[in-house]
Design an enzyme around this catalytic site. Structure first.
Site, mmCIF file in Angstrom:
data_model
loop_
_atom_site.group_PDB
_atom_site.id
_atom_site.type_symbol
_atom_site.label_atom_id
_atom_site.label_comp_id
_atom_site.label_asym_id
_atom_site.label_seq_id
_atom_site.Cartn_x
_atom_site.Cartn_y
_atom_site.Cartn_z
ATOM 1 N N SER A 73 10.154 -7.991 18.765
ATOM 2 C CA SER A 73 9.000 -8.535 19.474
ATOM 3 C C SER A 73 9.454 -9.163 20.782
ATOM 4 O O SER A 73 10.552 -9.730 20.864
ATOM 5 C CB SER A 73 8.294 -9.597 18.625
ATOM 6 O OG SER A 73 7.315 -10.284 19.391
ATOM 7 N N TYR A 82 8.515 -17.809 14.068
ATOM 8 C CA TYR A 82 8.402 -16.375 14.320
ATOM 9 C C TYR A 82 9.363 -15.954 15.428
ATOM 10 O O TYR A 82 10.082 -14.951 15.299
ATOM 11 C CB TYR A 82 6.968 -16.027 14.697
ATOM 12 C CG TYR A 82 6.758 -14.558 15.000
ATOM 13 C CD1 TYR A 82 6.820 -13.606 13.988
ATOM 14 C CD2 TYR A 82 6.483 -14.124 16.296
ATOM 15 C CE1 TYR A 82 6.627 -12.257 14.258
ATOM 16 C CE2 TYR A 82 6.288 -12.772 16.573
ATOM 17 C CZ TYR A 82 6.355 -11.851 15.560
ATOM 18 O OH TYR A 82 6.173 -10.519 15.837
#
Length: 237
Positions: free
Chosen positions: A132, A146
């Site tokens: 990501s 995250y």
């Protein structure tokens, strides 16, 4: 289009969204594709019927089951690790077990899968982890854990690229920005906020991630390793 005819391919987390788009693209291009799923049995069976790929139920949070599944595929040519989860929220409120479960799926699973695949992987193979852009930038509150997992993927990719490079095996991460999936729909409540950070103000299509994955997995990716291939519409620019 790259020809994957005869290539032994495993996609971890392939029943929906980005993973399903990758399964479709690699199967369309001739690959012998298997993919794992955890909770989406109907979607997995439908995708298997559509593409001719093999669906295997495996929870990426279960280390031993994951390793056994990878080992069962024999000498892979391509491993794509797409399985992942996102937990966002106030770190003072989020439960520790929930965070640890995310680390299991987003960090431990890619590492153990990549290492197990490399034991038998054919020379000049490809290991690709879907990471990501949040490994590079976290522009809003609530994403610390995250982002931690996606930054960890970056270090893993760089290290394993050196560990496996003598055999011509490449290890790369593809780093999407916001992608139009069930988890983050283009018309969802976070869309306007996400687009505000982007130079190109739309969600990425899963097919665009699949196209980049096929390129990195193909012969043109032979000298691309230890790298983060960001496709984010300028989210992190």
């Amino acid at each position: 289009m790259t020809d994957f005819t005869g290539k032994n391919i495993l996609v971890l987390g392939g029943s929906r969204g980005i993973g399903a788009a990758i399964v479709r693209r690699l199967a369309e291009q001739g690959g012998k594709v298997a993919f794992t799923y955890a909770g989406s049995k109907e979607a997995a069976e439908a995708l298997a019927t559509e593409t001719g790929a093999e669906a295997i139920r495996t929870d990426s949070a279960d280390r031993d089951a994951l390793i056994a599944t990878v080992a069962s595929r024999g000498a892979l040519d391509v491993l794509v690790v797409n399985a992942g989860t996102a937990v966002l929220g106030d770190p003072l409120v989020l439960e520790a077990d929930v965070i640890d479960a995310m680390i299991d799926v987003n960090v431990r699973a890619p590492y153990h899968a990549a290492v197990e695949a490399a034991r038998k992987m054919n020379d000049n193979g490809r290991i690709i982890v879907i990471g990501s852009v949040n490994g590079d930038v976290m522009p809003f509150p609530g994403g610390a854990a995250y982002a931690l997992t996606k930054s960890a993927v970056q270090g893993m990719v760089r290290g394993l690229a050196r560990d496996f490079g003598a055999r011509g095996i490449t290890v790369n991460s593809i780093q999407p920005g916001p992608v139009d999936t069930d988890m983050n729909p283009a018309n969802g409540p976070l869309a306007e906020t996400m687009h505000s950070f982007m130079a190109i103000k739309r969600h990425i299509h899963a097919d665009e991630i699949a196209e980049l994955t096929a390129y990195v997995a193909g012969p043109h990716g032979a000298m691309m390793t230890g790298a983060m291939h960001t496709i984010d519409g300028g989210f992190g620019a």
